[in-house]
Design a protein around this motif. Structure first.
Motif, PDB file in Angstrom:
ATOM      1  N   PRO A  23       0.794  -1.236   0.000  1.00 33.80           N
ATOM      2  CA  PRO A  23       0.000   0.000   0.000  1.00 33.80           C
ATOM      3  C   PRO A  23       0.825   1.286   0.000  1.00 33.80           C
ATOM      4  CG  PRO A  23      -1.011  -1.605   1.445  1.00 33.80           C
ATOM      5  CD  PRO A  23       0.282  -2.201   1.020  1.00 33.80           C
ATOM      6  N   ALA A  24       1.917   1.341   0.740  1.00 34.80           N
ATOM      7  CA  ALA A  24       2.718   2.565   0.771  1.00 34.80           C
ATOM      8  C   ALA A  24       3.275   2.892  -0.600  1.00 34.80           C
ATOM      9  CB  ALA A  24       3.856   2.424   1.785  1.00 34.80           C
ATOM     10  N   ASP A  25       3.706   1.873  -1.350  1.00 28.87           N
ATOM     11  CA  ASP A  25       4.223   2.110  -2.692  1.00 28.87           C
ATOM     12  C   ASP A  25       3.092   2.345  -3.689  1.00 28.87           C
ATOM     13  OD1 ASP A  25       6.851   1.948  -1.865  1.00 28.87           O
ATOM     14  OD2 ASP A  25       6.942  -0.218  -2.160  1.00 28.87           O
ATOM     15  N   GLU A  49      -8.455  -2.390   2.477  1.00 25.24           N
ATOM     16  CA  GLU A  49      -8.703  -1.048   3.011  1.00 25.24           C
ATOM     17  C   GLU A  49      -7.447  -0.180   2.973  1.00 25.24           C
ATOM     18  OE1 GLU A  49     -11.737  -3.810   4.230  1.00 25.24           O
ATOM     19  OE2 GLU A  49      -9.527  -3.882   4.482  1.00 25.24           O
ATOM     20  N   GLU A  50      -6.286  -0.785   3.122  1.00 25.56           N
ATOM     21  CA  GLU A  50      -5.049  -0.002   3.070  1.00 25.56           C
ATOM     22  C   GLU A  50      -4.782   0.510   1.659  1.00 25.56           C
ATOM     23  OE1 GLU A  50      -1.616  -1.610   5.000  1.00 25.56           O
ATOM     24  OE2 GLU A  50      -2.804  -2.582   6.585  1.00 25.56           O
ATOM     25  N   TYR A  51      -5.148  -0.266   0.656  1.00 23.84           N
ATOM     26  CA  TYR A  51      -5.015   0.196  -0.725  1.00 23.84           C
ATOM     27  C   TYR A  51      -6.031   1.297  -1.030  1.00 23.84           C
ATOM     28  CZ  TYR A  51      -1.876  -3.727  -1.636  1.00 23.84           C
ATOM     29  OH  TYR A  51      -0.825  -4.603  -1.607  1.00 23.84           O
ATOM     30  N   GLU A  52      -7.232   1.123  -0.525  1.00 24.56           N
ATOM     31  CA  GLU A  52      -8.246   2.171  -0.718  1.00 24.56           C
ATOM     32  C   GLU A  52      -7.792   3.484  -0.084  1.00 24.56           C
ATOM     33  OE1 GLU A  52     -12.629   0.414  -0.899  1.00 24.56           O
ATOM     34  OE2 GLU A  52     -11.582  -0.268   0.919  1.00 24.56           O
ATOM     35  N   ALA A  53      -7.215   3.402   1.107  1.00 31.03           N
ATOM     36  CA  ALA A  53      -6.733   4.607   1.779  1.00 31.03           C
ATOM     37  C   ALA A  53      -5.604   5.269   0.999  1.00 31.03           C
ATOM     38  CB  ALA A  53      -6.261   4.255   3.192  1.00 31.03           C
ATOM     39  N   ALA A  54      -4.873   4.470   0.205  1.00 32.75           N
ATOM     40  CA  ALA A  54      -3.789   5.011  -0.609  1.00 32.75           C
ATOM     41  C   ALA A  54      -4.295   5.635  -1.904  1.00 32.75           C
ATOM     42  CB  ALA A  54      -2.790   3.910  -0.927  1.00 32.75           C
ATOM     43  N   GLY A  55      -5.600   5.488  -2.186  1.00 26.11           N
ATOM     44  CA  GLY A  55      -6.177   6.084  -3.385  1.00 26.11           C
ATOM     45  C   GLY A  55      -6.437   5.117  -4.518  1.00 26.11           C
ATOM     46  N   GLU A 307       7.320  -9.126   5.148  1.00 30.30           N
ATOM     47  CA  GLU A 307       8.708  -8.717   4.937  1.00 30.30           C
ATOM     48  C   GLU A 307       9.115  -8.857   3.468  1.00 30.30           C
ATOM     49  OE1 GLU A 307       8.542 -10.390   9.189  1.00 30.30           O
ATOM     50  OE2 GLU A 307       7.621 -10.806   7.239  1.00 30.30           O
ATOM     51  N   SER A 308       8.770 -10.003   2.871  1.00 28.44           N
ATOM     52  CA  SER A 308       9.203 -10.244   1.499  1.00 28.44           C
ATOM     53  C   SER A 308       8.482  -9.316   0.519  1.00 28.44           C
ATOM     54  CB  SER A 308       8.977 -11.708   1.116  1.00 28.44           C
ATOM     55  OG  SER A 308       7.615 -12.063   1.151  1.00 28.44           O
ATOM     56  N   SER A 309       7.211  -9.042   0.743  1.00 25.90           N
ATOM     57  CA  SER A 309       6.470  -8.132  -0.140  1.00 25.90           C
ATOM     58  C   SER A 309       7.006  -6.709  -0.041  1.00 25.90           C
ATOM     59  CB  SER A 309       4.985  -8.140   0.220  1.00 25.90           C
ATOM     60  OG  SER A 309       4.391  -9.392  -0.024  1.00 25.90           O
ATOM     61  N   THR A 310       7.320  -6.271   1.162  1.00 27.39           N
ATOM     62  CA  THR A 310       7.816  -4.908   1.350  1.00 27.39           C
ATOM     63  C   THR A 310       9.132  -4.708   0.615  1.00 27.39           C
ATOM     64  OG1 THR A 310       6.703  -4.719   3.481  1.00 27.39           O
ATOM     65  CG2 THR A 310       8.525  -3.208   3.076  1.00 27.39           C
ATOM     66  N   ASP A 311      10.038  -5.674   0.720  1.00 25.49           N
ATOM     67  CA  ASP A 311      11.324  -5.562   0.033  1.00 25.49           C
ATOM     68  C   ASP A 311      11.154  -5.614  -1.483  1.00 25.49           C
ATOM     69  OD1 ASP A 311      12.564  -5.369   2.440  1.00 25.49           O
ATOM     70  OD2 ASP A 311      13.561  -7.321   2.366  1.00 25.49           O
ATOM     71  N   PHE A 312      10.329  -6.538  -1.960  1.00 29.45           N
ATOM     72  CA  PHE A 312      10.137  -6.669  -3.407  1.00 29.45           C
ATOM     73  C   PHE A 312       9.485  -5.419  -3.976  1.00 29.45           C
ATOM     74  CE2 PHE A 312       7.942  -7.939  -7.259  1.00 29.45           C
ATOM     75  CZ  PHE A 312       8.890  -8.722  -7.903  1.00 29.45           C
ATOM     76  N   SER A 313       8.480  -4.916  -3.312  1.00 30.27           N
ATOM     77  CA  SER A 313       7.765  -3.731  -3.780  1.00 30.27           C
ATOM     78  C   SER A 313       8.696  -2.529  -3.872  1.00 30.27           C
ATOM     79  CB  SER A 313       6.588  -3.436  -2.847  1.00 30.27           C
ATOM     80  OG  SER A 313       5.888  -2.288  -3.246  1.00 30.27           O
ATOM     81  N   ALA A 314       9.586  -2.376  -2.907  1.00 31.47           N
ATOM     82  CA  ALA A 314      10.527  -1.252  -2.931  1.00 31.47           C
ATOM     83  C   ALA A 314      11.438  -1.325  -4.139  1.00 31.47           C
ATOM     84  CB  ALA A 314      11.351  -1.251  -1.646  1.00 31.47           C
ATOM     85  N   ALA A 315      11.831  -2.535  -4.534  1.00 31.44           N
ATOM     86  CA  ALA A 315      12.690  -2.693  -5.700  1.00 31.44           C
ATOM     87  C   ALA A 315      11.925  -2.525  -7.007  1.00 31.44           C
ATOM     88  CB  ALA A 315      13.361  -4.064  -5.669  1.00 31.44           C
ATOM     89  N   LEU A 320       8.322   0.379 -12.144  1.00 30.74           N
ATOM     90  CA  LEU A 320       6.946   0.688 -12.547  1.00 30.74           C
ATOM     91  C   LEU A 320       6.793   2.169 -12.864  1.00 30.74           C
ATOM     92  CD1 LEU A 320       4.963  -1.505  -9.984  1.00 30.74           C
ATOM     93  CD2 LEU A 320       5.336  -1.963 -12.417  1.00 30.74           C
ATOM     94  N   LEU A 321       7.486   3.006 -12.128  1.00 31.23           N
ATOM     95  CA  LEU A 321       7.422   4.446 -12.410  1.00 31.23           C
ATOM     96  C   LEU A 321       8.044   4.787 -13.756  1.00 31.23           C
ATOM     97  CD1 LEU A 321       8.273   5.907  -8.876  1.00 31.23           C
ATOM     98  CD2 LEU A 321       6.064   5.989 -10.063  1.00 31.23           C
ATOM     99  N   ASP A 322       8.875   3.899 -14.270  1.00 30.41           N
ATOM    100  CA  ASP A 322       9.535   4.113 -15.557  1.00 30.41           C
ATOM    101  C   ASP A 322       9.058   3.089 -16.582  1.00 30.41           C
ATOM    102  OD1 ASP A 322      11.302   5.554 -17.182  1.00 30.41           O
ATOM    103  OD2 ASP A 322      12.928   4.124 -16.836  1.00 30.41           O
ATOM    104  N   PHE A 323       7.806   2.654 -16.438  1.00 29.26           N
ATOM    105  CA  PHE A 323       7.284   1.612 -17.316  1.00 29.26           C
ATOM    106  C   PHE A 323       7.201   2.105 -18.761  1.00 29.26           C
ATOM    107  CE2 PHE A 323       3.905  -0.779 -19.403  1.00 29.26           C
ATOM    108  CZ  PHE A 323       4.253  -2.086 -19.094  1.00 29.26           C
ATOM    109  N   GLY A 324       7.590   1.234 -19.677  1.00 28.63           N
ATOM    110  CA  GLY A 324       7.514   1.575 -21.098  1.00 28.63           C
ATOM    111  C   GLY A 324       8.003   0.419 -21.947  1.00 28.63           C
ATOM    112  N   THR A 325       8.352   0.708 -23.178  1.00 24.79           N
ATOM    113  CA  THR A 325       8.781  -0.338 -24.114  1.00 24.79           C
ATOM    114  C   THR A 325      10.288  -0.353 -24.303  1.00 24.79           C
ATOM    115  OG1 THR A 325       8.415   1.174 -25.969  1.00 24.79           O
ATOM    116  CG2 THR A 325       6.596  -0.284 -25.361  1.00 24.79           C
TER     117      THR A 325
END
Length: 353
Positions: A23-25, A49-55, A307-315, A320-325
């Protein structure tokens, strides 16, 4: 590039508790103009609910099949068998490029629907280094389960936990006999995780990597009590263990954990078993006398989902912010095309708008 619409799907596998975006990411993605739809999931470690709170927008589980055509479907493990055609671009671990069981059928589903697989295993930089991986936690859990099995304290069914709780079970007690462990692939993410778990458990370990496996010392390998394999071969190499090794009268090896779980692939470095184990039956006996137990669970990090999701999401977030072809995603797409060409699937059958 038009606005990126990511669709975070529910995982079909009941033991899959992880998520590629926490959710934080998710909030950071939305703040940067990404549209994010999150499916309901009763098992995801982070509540909706945490994803909803993130928008984030929300959708029913499995509704990705009717998502807008430009949505990029984001997940982790295998897709359900339906629908028979896949029209979207999917980001996930496809396990479809090394002749694994079901690989050809999956790629043909993409061909039939005009979609594409952007395999997270092949999301790499220009030097071929993976940019987002669960490897450390896979290795940590693989070694941890091997320790518990070897000490007679592995309890089934397995359940998700926290690192603090897991580490408490790894603490040696007064009557625990000493034993030796071998980590193969020790310099990689998974190998470092396995070594860290053995350190927590107070287990002496030998660490092998490319130099040691190039000219394998089989008697030395079989002379360890516990072995954890963290090597994922990308080109053919001689197997680390063969059926004849299991019947070697000098074998001291009693517990084997295969973190990689490349069963069914011709590149499998441990072709001594034909099916993985799971949370219900985490260890399987390969030999009765002297005993040899196998642990081969292909979603180990889901046992430490937060723990594993938090680390993977950070990487994964900057990718994802630079997603493209172009860049890493372009390399993913190229690898997908290569796999399809190897199956004789024509390039013209795909669209990637």
């Amino acid at each position: 590039m038009s606005e990126l619409h990511l669709w975070l799907r529910h995982e079909a596998r009941t033991t899959e508790r992880r998520t590629p975006v926490v959710p934080a990411d998710a909030r950071r993605l939305i703040e940067n103009g990404v549209r994010l739809t999150v499916e309901e999931s009763p098992q995801r470690v982070f509540p909706l609910e945490e994803y909803e709170a993130a928008g984030c927008r929300t959708a029913p589980a499995g509704s990705w099949v009717t998502a807008p055509p430009d949505a990029v479907i984001l997940g982790l493990k295998e897709l359900p068998d339906e629908p028979p055609v896949l029209a979207h671009r999917h980001i996930s671990f496809g396990h479809a490029y090394k002749q694994q069981p079901g690989a050809a059928a999956l790629l043909r589903r993409f061909a039939a629907g005009g979609g594409a697989l952007l395999d997270l295993e092949y999301l790499v930089d220009e030097h071929g280094r993976r940019l987002a991986a669960f490897g450390f936690w896979a290795g940590y859990l693989g070694a941890a389960l091997a320790v518990l099995q070897h000490r007679g304290r592995l309890r089934a069914p397995l359940r998700p936990t926290t690192k603090e709780e897991l580490d408490a079970t790894l603490e040696p007690v007064a009557d625990d006999p000493a034993f030796t462990a071998l980590v193969i692939g020790a310099l990689g993410r998974s190998g470092r995780g396995a070594s860290a778990a053995f350190d927590t458990a107070g287990v002496a370990q030998t660490r092998w990597d490319l130099a040691e496996t190039r000219d394998l010392d089989r008697p030395a390998l079989l002379g360890h009590d516990v072995m954890v394999n963290c090597v994922l071969a990308l080109t053919p190499v001689p197997p680390f263990l063969r059926e004849s090794d299991l019947d070697d009268p000098a074998r001291r090896l009693r517990t084997l954990c295969d973190v990689t779980c490349d069963v069914g692939s011709p590149l499998n470095v441990l072709p001594v078993y034909d099916r993985t184990t799971d949370w219900t039956d985490p260890a399987r006996r390969l030999r009765k006398e002297p005993p040899l137990d196998l642990i081969a669970i292909d979603n180990l990090p889901s046992l430490l989902p937060r723990e594993s999701s938090t680390d993977f999401s950070a990487a994964l977030l900057p990718q994802l912010l630079d997603f493209g072809t172009a860049g890493p995603w372009g390399r993913c797409l190229d690898r997908f095309h290569q796999a399809c060409r190897e199956l004789g699937i024509a390039e013209g059958e795909f669209r990637h708008d």
